[in-house]
Structures are given as structure tokens and as C-alpha cells.
Design an enzyme around this catalytic site. Sequence first.
Site, PDB file in Angstrom:
ATOM      1  N   TYR A 166       0.820  -1.204   0.000  1.00 56.78           N
ATOM      2  CA  TYR A 166       0.000   0.000   0.000  1.00 56.78           C
ATOM      3  C   TYR A 166       0.863   1.268   0.000  1.00 56.78           C
ATOM      4  O   TYR A 166       0.617   2.211  -0.758  1.00 56.78           O
ATOM      5  CB  TYR A 166      -0.915  -0.032   1.221  1.00 56.78           C
ATOM      6  CG  TYR A 166      -1.860   1.129   1.373  1.00 56.78           C
ATOM      7  CD1 TYR A 166      -2.947   1.290   0.520  1.00 56.78           C
ATOM      8  CD2 TYR A 166      -1.691   2.065   2.398  1.00 56.78           C
ATOM      9  CE1 TYR A 166      -3.836   2.338   0.667  1.00 56.78           C
ATOM     10  CE2 TYR A 166      -2.571   3.115   2.561  1.00 56.78           C
ATOM     11  CZ  TYR A 166      -3.639   3.253   1.691  1.00 56.78           C
ATOM     12  OH  TYR A 166      -4.508   4.297   1.847  1.00 56.78           O
ATOM     13  N   LYS A 170       0.964   4.113  -2.923  1.00 59.23           N
ATOM     14  CA  LYS A 170       0.619   5.504  -2.654  1.00 59.23           C
ATOM     15  C   LYS A 170       1.813   6.437  -2.895  1.00 59.23           C
ATOM     16  O   LYS A 170       1.622   7.593  -3.292  1.00 59.23           O
ATOM     17  CB  LYS A 170       0.099   5.647  -1.225  1.00 59.23           C
ATOM     18  CG  LYS A 170      -1.268   5.003  -1.019  1.00 59.23           C
ATOM     19  CD  LYS A 170      -2.307   5.496  -2.026  1.00 59.23           C
ATOM     20  CE  LYS A 170      -3.724   5.088  -1.672  1.00 59.23           C
ATOM     21  NZ  LYS A 170      -4.697   5.516  -2.698  1.00 59.23           N
TER      22      LYS A 170
END
Length: 276
Positions: A166, A170
Site C-alpha cells: 500500500y 501511494k
Amino acid sequence: MGKLDGKVAVVSGSGRGIGREIALKLAGDGASVVVNDLDAEPAKETVAAVEAGGGRAVACVGSVTDEGFAERFVQTAVENFGGLDVIVNNAGYTWDSVIQKMTDEHWDAILDVHLKAPFRILRAAQPVISAAVKQAREAGEPVPCRKVVNISSIAGLGGNAGQANYAAAKAGVTGLTKTMAKEWGRYNVTVNAVAFGLIKTRLTDTPADGDGTIDVQGREIKVGVNAQLMDAMERTIPLGRAGTPADAASAVYLFCIPESDYVSGQTLVCGGGFVI
């Protein structure tokens, strides 16, 4: 008169949570909105909520990671509302694990939804935006400022244990945002990102020791945060609380209105004052 009257927005992952609030916020200020969700029912519910408030919306159901989805998403806006002015790349979820237990499937799934999908949506939007800009210039008309808002996270700015996939995705959103701001400046398009801190959604507001899961295309993914950890995290936030989906939507809204027409390539942290 709304600040977004006459504008057409697409918001991925807008059947629930933050995305739903973004769709309602934009529609409430005049935008026509294409709502997206994996499942038909949440998408229809958001469309109904927009319409109940006097706005216009249609649903485009499906996974942002599917082949051909990006083109269908963009065409839904063009065919139903005649153009495209605002793109919010919001869809996503987390699938956490420490790196020694993280599989290629964990990694690929999260990179696909958070980074590849926005890339594909922007790529699909380029011919539509370029043609509209060319038409306006040939007609001697002003080129309106269009907006892209990519959703990032403080995990992408400072990392977070258990979220290598993640956080990497991002962080990639930041690079994509800065690059597209440079590529699309010639079209009078601003491209910015909002990095959320701790926002209470169904992914975070479920006890970690419970049986909360989400279904993502047949995968049952456990969600939730330890209650003690949640309390500790909230105490580190200067405003003293986690954010709400409405708080998150308001931050996105700032990049969609005319007051931000000369702001591009930036990442705004929506985290209640939390500093990494």
C-alpha cells in the site's frame, strides 16, 4: 449557482465511504457525477442520494482493475453528460501483511487498484480532454480549467509497517501526480493529490479481533484496527480525533473548485495536523 455548475466528474470507488461523500459533495455544488463501485447496489444508492438532493448522477459498475474499465468509465461521462472536467481516483482498499508473509498476489492486487487503475483512467481520459481543448482553441473560446485529484495516504509519504504494498502504491501516486501535472499543464488541467491520515471508514472502524471482512472480486479480505491502537493513533493527532469521510471529501473538494486553478502538482495531507 454552484461553483461546479456545468462540470462533469467521475469518482471511482464512490458507492461507499469517502468516495460516496466526494460524489455527494461535488454533486451538491453543481457537478454531474459518474459514480463507480464494484457492486451495483452501493453505486445505485449513491446515485439515488445525489438525485434526492437535486443533482445528476449515473452509475458505472465494475472493478477499476478490469481490462477496458477505464475507457468505459470515461465514455459513461461523455455519453451521459457530454464531457469530462473532474477526475477523482479514489477506489482502493488495503491488504496488509509483513513483507516475509506478503505474497505476489498481495502486492499485485494493491498496486493494480491504487496505481495502475489511476494510470489507466488518466490515459483513457487524455483523448477526450485533448479533443475538447483543441475544439475550444480553434473556436477562439477560453479553455476551462479541468481537475484531477488522486488519492494518496500518509503511508505513501512516510511508510507504515505491514503495508509495503500500500505504501509503495501511494508513493507511486505522488510520482504519477507530479508527472501528469507537467504533461497536462498545456491542457489547463491541474493534477493534485490528497494524502489521507486516519479516516474512519469500514476498513478502519471495525475491531481487528472481530470477523470484519470485505469481498473484493471473490477475495475475503480481513479489515479492522485494534481498538487500543486506534485510541493511541488518535492521541497523536493534534485535532484529537480521526477524520470522517466528510472531512476527507472536503479536502478533495478544495482541488476541484476554481480557487485552486493555479495549484498543481501538490500533495495535501488531510490528517488533522498529524506530522510524519
